[in-house]
Design an enzyme around this catalytic site. Structure first.
Site, short mmCIF file in Angstrom:
data_model
loop_
_atom_site.label_atom_id
_atom_site.label_comp_id
_atom_site.label_asym_id
_atom_site.label_seq_id
_atom_site.Cartn_x
_atom_site.Cartn_y
_atom_site.Cartn_z
N LYS A 51 4.93 -13.84 5.72
CA LYS A 51 5.49 -14.50 4.15
C LYS A 51 6.52 -15.07 4.16
O LYS A 51 6.96 -14.79 3.12
CB LYS A 51 4.37 -14.54 3.28
N ASP A 94 -5.02 -5.67 5.95
CA ASP A 94 -6.55 -5.93 5.46
C ASP A 94 -7.50 -6.86 5.14
O ASP A 94 -8.47 -7.35 5.63
CB ASP A 94 -6.54 -5.54 4.14
N TYR A 122 0.76 -1.51 -0.38
CA TYR A 122 0.13 -0.57 -0.42
C TYR A 122 1.30 1.71 -0.50
O TYR A 122 0.54 2.48 0.03
CB TYR A 122 -1.26 -0.23 1.38
N ASP A 136 -0.80 -18.61 5.56
CA ASP A 136 -2.06 -19.04 4.65
C ASP A 136 -2.73 -19.60 6.46
O ASP A 136 -3.38 -20.27 6.30
CB ASP A 136 -1.79 -19.95 3.63
#
Ligand code: NAD
Length: 344
Positions: A177, A235, A125, A211
């Site tokens: 991640k 988000d 972002y 995940d």
């Protein structure tokens, strides 16, 4: 004598003005000592003054330091950039705090009580993106940069630990991640572990891949307490968590920085139901409770939350997203009827 707080109010686009009106009525009934400074932003501002984030709105937030904001519409793909993102950048609102607490009776997941602390200014972002042309196609390739800094990672993880200490929370889980994005997510994890070491013995710490976190949130949300993560994962996960507690209608958010604090609903402007008077005002109302806590008006916030809880427990009024037929105003009136009167 009661201290009055100056607060900037941005009713917003779509369902914004409807849920803002009802929220203000409820706050007034609760005796919230606030002077509202109404401003515009988003599509509403674009249509009236030709810019989505007018200088007057920025100046008002500079002056008050606190804003309650309805949802603002962002055109998809083209048009002006997100005003929400612009506000976060302008005021360096680096921490987005999104508590998720089950308040709906007979919710699929009873007694969920966790908080997502989302880094609000970096990651994908950061707004570093462009097209690369090839042959006759000026948009053959699109590139967005995931920006992660040591400074930004340190301050958000430290914020999460300080939040945990201040709110009696036991565990901070850092979500990442780093197995795939070894540089950006790897740095976030590395810094997170360093900061966590400063809090050893006071707050527990673990880390999880995003995940796996998404799956475990659905299987067993009770194993989480405070989740700290980078911008985009925060988000997405906060919407998932909102789903666990009954939907976006129940999810408030606080955008916090050194110079300002902006409180809002997690959901958007819901153009599909705008103007129909059927939106659920609960999320903005809960955001206003976070704002009251921030202003040092916790007893007023507690009165509002208690009246809201009584309304839901009694099934006194339910908006359509909850399978009921009450409109926004009717729901608000039911909350006001159940409000313990403020002592003057
Ligand atoms: P949305 O959250 O507006 O709507 C998703 C679905 O949830 C819709 O079916 C809508 O009717 C429903 N919904 C949302 N809030 C509700 C409420 N209070 N009561 C009942 N139902 C509700 O998401 P979207 O459609 O993807 O986005 C619409 C616009 O809002 C876009 O322009 C987007 O950029 C903007 N947006 C703004 C914010 C913000 O201001 N913080 C956040 C998210 C999206």
């Amino acid at each position: 004598m009661t201290t009055l707080h100056d607060v900037t109010l941005i009713p917003g686009d779509g369902i914004g003005p409807e849920i803002t009106r009802t929220t203000l009525d409820i706050l007034e009934a609760a005796g919230a000592p606030i002077i509202w400074r109404e401003c515009i932003g988003g599509v509403t501002a674009m249509e009236t003054v030709g810019e989505p984030l007018p200088q007057a709105t920025l100046e008002s937030i500079e002056a008050t330091g606190v804003a309650l904001k309805g949802p603002l519409t962002t055109p998809i793909g083209s048009g002006f950039r997100s005003v929400n993102v612009a506000l976060r950048k302008h005021f360096d609102l680096f921490a987005n705090v999104r508590p998720a607490v089950t308040i709906l009776p007979a919710a699929r997941y009873p007694d969920v009580d966790l908080v997502i602390v989302r880094e609000n200014t970096e990651g994908l972002y950061a707004g570093i993106e462009h097209f690369i042309g090839m042959e006759n196609d000026p948009r053959a390739i699109a590139e967005s940069v995931m920006l992660i800094t040591r400074y930004g990672s340190q301050r958000i993880v430290r914020f999460a630990f300080e939040y945990a200490l201040a709110h009696g929370r036991r565990l901070v889980t850092l979500v990442h991640k780093a197995n795939i994005l070894k540089y950006t997510q790897g740095l976030f994890l590395e810094v997170g572990r360093e900061v966590a070491a400063e809090y050893e013995g006071r707050v527990e710490f673990d880390d999880k891949i995003v995940d796996a976190t998404a799956m475990q949130l659905a299987l067993d949300p009770y194993r989480f307490d405070v989740i700290v993560t980078e911008n985009m994962f925060g988000d997405i996960l906060s919407d998932q968590v909102a789903g666990l507690i009954g939907g976006l209608g129940f999810a408030p958010g606080a955008n916090l920085g050194e110079r300002a604090a902006i409180f809002e609903a997690v959901h958007g402007s819901a153009p599909d139901i705008a103007g129909q008077g059927i939106a659920n005002p609960t999320s903005l109302l809960l955001a206003s409770c976070l704002m009251l806590d921030h202003l040092g008006e916790a007893p007023v916030a507690a009165r509002v939350r208690a009246a809201l809880q009584r309304t839901l427990d009694e099934g006194a009024a339910r908006t359509r997203d909850l399978g009921g037929s009450a409109g926004t105003v009717e729901f608000g009136d039911a909350v006001i009827e159940r409000m313990e009167r403020p002592t003057s």
